[in-house]
Write a protein that holds these residues in place. Structure first.
Motif, PDB file in Angstrom:
ATOM      1  N   ASP A   1       0.809  -1.216   0.000  1.00 47.55           N
ATOM      2  CA  ASP A   1       0.000   0.000   0.000  1.00 47.55           C
ATOM      3  C   ASP A   1       0.845   1.269   0.000  1.00 47.55           C
ATOM      4  O   ASP A   1       0.281   2.376   0.020  1.00 47.55           O
ATOM      5  CB  ASP A   1      -0.951   0.010   1.205  1.00 47.55           C
TER       6      ASP A   1
ATOM      7  N   PRO B   1     -10.071  -0.393  -0.299  1.00 49.59           N
ATOM      8  CA  PRO B   1      -9.227   0.479   0.524  1.00 49.59           C
ATOM      9  C   PRO B   1      -7.842   0.710  -0.066  1.00 49.59           C
ATOM     10  O   PRO B   1      -7.283   1.794   0.073  1.00 49.59           O
ATOM     11  CB  PRO B   1      -9.158  -0.269   1.860  1.00 49.59           C
ATOM     12  N   TRP B   2      -7.262  -0.317  -0.708  1.00 48.67           N
ATOM     13  CA  TRP B   2      -5.932  -0.137  -1.298  1.00 48.67           C
ATOM     14  C   TRP B   2      -5.959   0.982  -2.332  1.00 48.67           C
ATOM     15  O   TRP B   2      -5.100   1.872  -2.337  1.00 48.67           O
ATOM     16  CB  TRP B   2      -5.438  -1.426  -1.965  1.00 48.67           C
TER      17      TRP B   2
ATOM     18  N   SER C   1      -7.069   7.284   6.379  1.00 50.79           N
ATOM     19  CA  SER C   1      -8.221   6.446   6.058  1.00 50.79           C
ATOM     20  C   SER C   1      -9.425   7.259   5.606  1.00 50.79           C
ATOM     21  O   SER C   1     -10.563   6.796   5.707  1.00 50.79           O
ATOM     22  CB  SER C   1      -8.613   5.606   7.275  1.00 50.79           C
TER      23      SER C   1
ATOM     24  N   TYR D   1      -8.301   0.088   5.682  1.00 46.80           N
ATOM     25  CA  TYR D   1      -7.346  -0.771   4.975  1.00 46.80           C
ATOM     26  C   TYR D   1      -6.802  -1.847   5.904  1.00 46.80           C
ATOM     27  O   TYR D   1      -6.391  -1.568   7.035  1.00 46.80           O
ATOM     28  CB  TYR D   1      -6.182   0.065   4.433  1.00 46.80           C
TER      29      TYR D   1
ATOM     30  N   SER E   1     -11.498  -5.445   5.068  1.00 46.39           N
ATOM     31  CA  SER E   1     -11.238  -4.225   4.317  1.00 46.39           C
ATOM     32  C   SER E   1     -12.553  -3.772   3.696  1.00 46.39           C
ATOM     33  O   SER E   1     -13.213  -4.528   3.003  1.00 46.39           O
ATOM     34  CB  SER E   1     -10.226  -4.493   3.214  1.00 46.39           C
TER      35      SER E   1
END
Length: 241
Positions: free
Chosen positions: A71, A118-119, A190, A208, A238
């Motif tokens: 990430d 999320p990535w 986030s 994440y 996630s």
């Protein structure tokens, strides 16, 4: 370099308004040498381009033995080239990142999974301001590099699986498209907070979780949503909200 020289000069001879650049390398390579070459040889150049993947190795990109998480790799590589441009003899050249993804392999547990939401959101958050544009690789799982698709989910790079099935990365772009056009500074890894033209605020949140064994789960995260300290718990997987 010679291939680029002939190509750039030929294109500009047809129409000087055509934009041409390079070096179109993998793994953020050769950008500094390319800029220096174009300057010394007076070769036309309108932008710098390269690409990288989240699971590329630090040895190939930075010449180090760091263990850079998936990430963090894409934006670390982009910043490397961004800084090379800034310190070069052509510091105003735009940077076009022509290809990126979390993996260059066929990994269903990565590119077909909820992990990608999320990535992708956090990668775009980190890379904001470092490039003029970024191109996710690729729109469809059905393309010539992979051959004939035998199953809808084989770990392809696309936003859309065979059969027109939207994947998590597609839905992340769809969600982020609802953001405003002015980013507001936020002390969070986030979330993204933006303002629309009508003055309304739009906030996107994600949780994440790094890839783990199937029997492991990511940590929960609590987000305050009002002065009265009402809160909401993320699921331990996630997810992108």
């Amino acid at each position: 370099m010679e291939l680029y020289d002939h190509s750039a000069r030929a294109l500009k001879a047809v129409n000087p308004r055509l934009r041409v650049g390079g070096p179109s390398t993998a793994q953020a390579a050769w950008a500094d040498a390319f800029i220096q070459h174009c300057s010394e040889k007076r070769v036309p150049v309108d932008f710098v381009s390269s690409h990288v993947y989240g699971n590329d190795k630090s040895e190939d990109i930075f010449g180090t033995h760091e263990d850079i998480p998936r990430d963090r790799m894409v934006c670390r590589a982009i910043k490397k080239v961004h800084d090379q441009i800034a310190s070069s003899v052509m510091p105003t050249l735009p940077l076009i990142w022509s290809e990126f993804n979390a993996s260059y392999k066929n990994e269903p547990e990565v590119t077909d999974a909820a992990y990608m939401g999320p990535w992708l959101a956090d990668t775009l958050r980190q890379c904001d301001g470092l490039t003029e544009m970024m191109s996710y690789w690729t729109f469809s799982d059905v393309f010539e590099e992979q051959g004939v698709v035998k199953t809808p989910f084989y770990g392809g790079f696309g936003l859309i699986a065979a059969g027109g099935i939207p994947k998590p990365a597609f839905n992340t772009f769809k969600l982020l498209h609802e953001l405003g056009d002015q980013r507001i500074e936020l002390n969070s890894d986030s979330a993204l907070l933006t303002r629309k033209k009508d003055g309304s605020l739009v906030l996107v949140l994600w949780n994440y979780a790094p890839l783990r064994r199937k029997d492991q789960r990511g940590a929960s995260r609590e987000v305050q949503r009002s002065a009265r300290e009402k809160s909401v718990d993320f699921d331990r997987r996630s997810e992108t909200w």
